[in-house]
Motif scaffolding. Structure first.
Motif, short mmCIF file in Angstrom:
data_model
loop_
_atom_site.label_atom_id
_atom_site.label_comp_id
_atom_site.label_asym_id
_atom_site.label_seq_id
_atom_site.Cartn_x
_atom_site.Cartn_y
_atom_site.Cartn_z
N LEU A 110 0.81 -1.22 0.00
CA LEU A 110 0.00 0.00 0.00
C LEU A 110 0.84 1.27 0.00
O LEU A 110 0.44 2.30 -0.53
CB LEU A 110 -0.89 0.02 1.25
CG LEU A 110 -2.12 -0.89 1.20
CD1 LEU A 110 -2.81 -0.91 2.55
CD2 LEU A 110 -3.08 -0.39 0.11
N LYS A 112 3.60 1.85 -1.56
CA LYS A 112 3.97 2.17 -2.95
C LYS A 112 2.75 2.75 -3.68
O LYS A 112 2.86 3.80 -4.33
CB LYS A 112 4.48 0.91 -3.65
CG LYS A 112 4.90 1.15 -5.08
CD LYS A 112 5.43 -0.12 -5.71
CE LYS A 112 5.51 0.05 -7.21
NZ LYS A 112 5.24 -1.18 -7.92
N THR A 113 1.61 2.08 -3.53
CA THR A 113 0.40 2.55 -4.22
C THR A 113 0.06 3.97 -3.80
O THR A 113 -0.19 4.85 -4.63
CB THR A 113 -0.79 1.62 -3.86
OG1 THR A 113 -0.35 0.29 -3.99
CG2 THR A 113 -2.00 1.86 -4.74
N ARG A 114 0.06 4.20 -2.49
CA ARG A 114 -0.32 5.54 -2.00
C ARG A 114 0.70 6.60 -2.40
O ARG A 114 0.34 7.73 -2.70
CB ARG A 114 -0.48 5.52 -0.48
CG ARG A 114 -1.68 4.71 -0.06
CD ARG A 114 -2.05 5.07 1.36
NE ARG A 114 -2.89 4.03 1.92
CZ ARG A 114 -3.14 3.89 3.20
NH1 ARG A 114 -2.60 4.72 4.08
NH2 ARG A 114 -3.92 2.94 3.64
N TYR A 116 2.50 6.62 -5.13
CA TYR A 116 2.26 6.95 -6.53
C TYR A 116 1.03 7.84 -6.68
O TYR A 116 1.04 8.79 -7.45
CB TYR A 116 2.13 5.67 -7.36
CG TYR A 116 3.48 5.10 -7.77
CD1 TYR A 116 4.37 4.62 -6.81
CD2 TYR A 116 3.88 5.05 -9.10
CE1 TYR A 116 5.62 4.12 -7.16
CE2 TYR A 116 5.13 4.54 -9.46
CZ TYR A 116 5.99 4.07 -8.48
OH TYR A 116 7.22 3.57 -8.84
N GLU A 117 -0.03 7.49 -5.93
CA GLU A 117 -1.28 8.27 -6.01
C GLU A 117 -1.06 9.75 -5.69
O GLU A 117 -1.68 10.63 -6.24
CB GLU A 117 -2.29 7.74 -4.98
CG GLU A 117 -3.15 6.60 -5.46
CD GLU A 117 -3.89 5.93 -4.31
OE1 GLU A 117 -4.33 4.81 -4.52
OE2 GLU A 117 -4.00 6.53 -3.20
#
Ligand code: F6R
Length: 323
Positions: A110, A112-114, A116-117
């Motif tokens: 998460l 990494k995902t956050r 990038y977001e």
């Protein structure tokens, strides 16, 4: 799992060869490293190194609360090998709300995902390792990032030399680890790691490795602070069943003298001592050498006890409860 530790110099080299894409054209008041367990230890080691080589303080945060003093004048490094550790994700969220400059470090998850977001820089770690075994990927990746941004004055030669050193000394580390594992296995009671400042982070790393790989409780005693509290516990000792693993930097004469002194006090309650004399030239060499010996010896001890060093069932259990 032992092979992961034996690959450390390769891991460090790969991390150093990776180009750094993050650029800060400014300085910071301090560096704050947020992370737990095998990821958080990176902050402890950086803090030790910055105290020796740098004018920039490095503060480690090992909980879910971003300290109130954190400001946009600081750089926050959010480190989680899995990228899914709840405490570290909470810090990330608080830092976003408070506009704190950040770099995130994970193998995915998460975090990494956050990152990038929200357009936050992310350093990608190699996947498939135990967090504790990926210390060089995290540490050398961050050392390079800080060095290239003029944020840590540790000479780059020291960093590069430590990689060659780790490769050359792997055989000696295996030998030291074998002796320690056999010795701890023969001994009983609580394992105490007795060391001296500035090796606090290494002592802690040793504790964590024996906890997680060998599944045993460990206490860390560090001189000279030990002389101002723990020492009194030996006046009327309650616990007598323990075993002392001393860790010394042979170039630090005061440190060695302090650990010698600690032995005279422990000797009131135990006769079980073993000394690990750290190899290496720089402080970085010595911390990495000690960490490698701890990793290998704790894995070997696990095998002797018929235990899988890789599994950390109770951490997973906690993570299920914590979210
Ligand atoms: C497991 C380990 C643990 C984790 C800790 C935090 O190998 O070392 O101490 O590091 O539970 O998890 P991560 O590192 O994924 O944020």
């Amino acid at each position: 799992m032992e092979e992961m530790y034996l690959e450390w110099s390769r891991q460090a080299r790969i991390a150093l060869e990776k180009p750094v894409s993050v650029r800060f054209n400014r300085g910071f008041r301090s560096i704050i490293v947020a992370g737990m367990g095998g990821s958080g230890i990176v902050g402890d080691v950086l803090s030790t190194l910055s105290a020796k080589y740098s004018s920039l303080p490095v503060i480690t945060v090992k909980n879910h609360i971003l300290p109130g003093y954190t400001s946009p004048e600081d750089l926050l490094l959010v480190v989680s090998y899995s990228g899914n550790t709840i405490e570290t994700l909470r810090i990330f969220d608080s830092a976003l709300e408070r506009n704190i400059p950040m770099v995130t470090v994970s193998s995915g998850g998460l975090l990494k995902t956050r990152a990038y977001e929200h357009g936050i820089p992310h350093v990608k770690l190699p996947e498939g390792l135990a967090p504790r075994a990926s210390l060089p990927s995290m540490l050398y990746g961050i050392l390079k990032l800080l060095y290239e941004n003029n944020l840590l004055n540790i000479p780059f030669k020291i960093i590069e030399d430590s990689v060659v050193f780790l490769e050359e000394k792997a055989g000696k580390a295996v030998a030291d680890a074998g002796v320690i594992a056999e010795w701890v296995n023969r001994c009983k009671g609580l394992l105490v790691i007795s060391t001296h400042s500035p090796l606090e982070s290494l002592g802690l790393r040793g504790k964590n490795e024996f906890n997680e790989n060998a599944k045993i409780p460990v206490k860390v005693d560090v001189a000279p602070e030990w002389m101002h509290n723990d020492i009194v516990g030996y006046e009327e000792p309650f616990l007598k069943d323990f075993t002392v693993l001393e860790v010394v930097d042979p170039d630090d004469k005061v440190g060695v003298m302090l650990v010698d002194f600690m032995r005279t006090i422990y000797a009131k309650v135990t006769g079980r001592f073993h000394r690990l004399v750290l190899e290496g030239v720089s402080l970085l060499d010595k911390i990495m050498y000690g960490s490698m010996v701890f990793g290998l010896s704790s894995c070997k001890l696990a095998r002797m006890r018929g235990i899988d060093p890789l599994k950390t069932a109770s951490i997973l259990e906690y993570k299920k409860v914590a979210g």
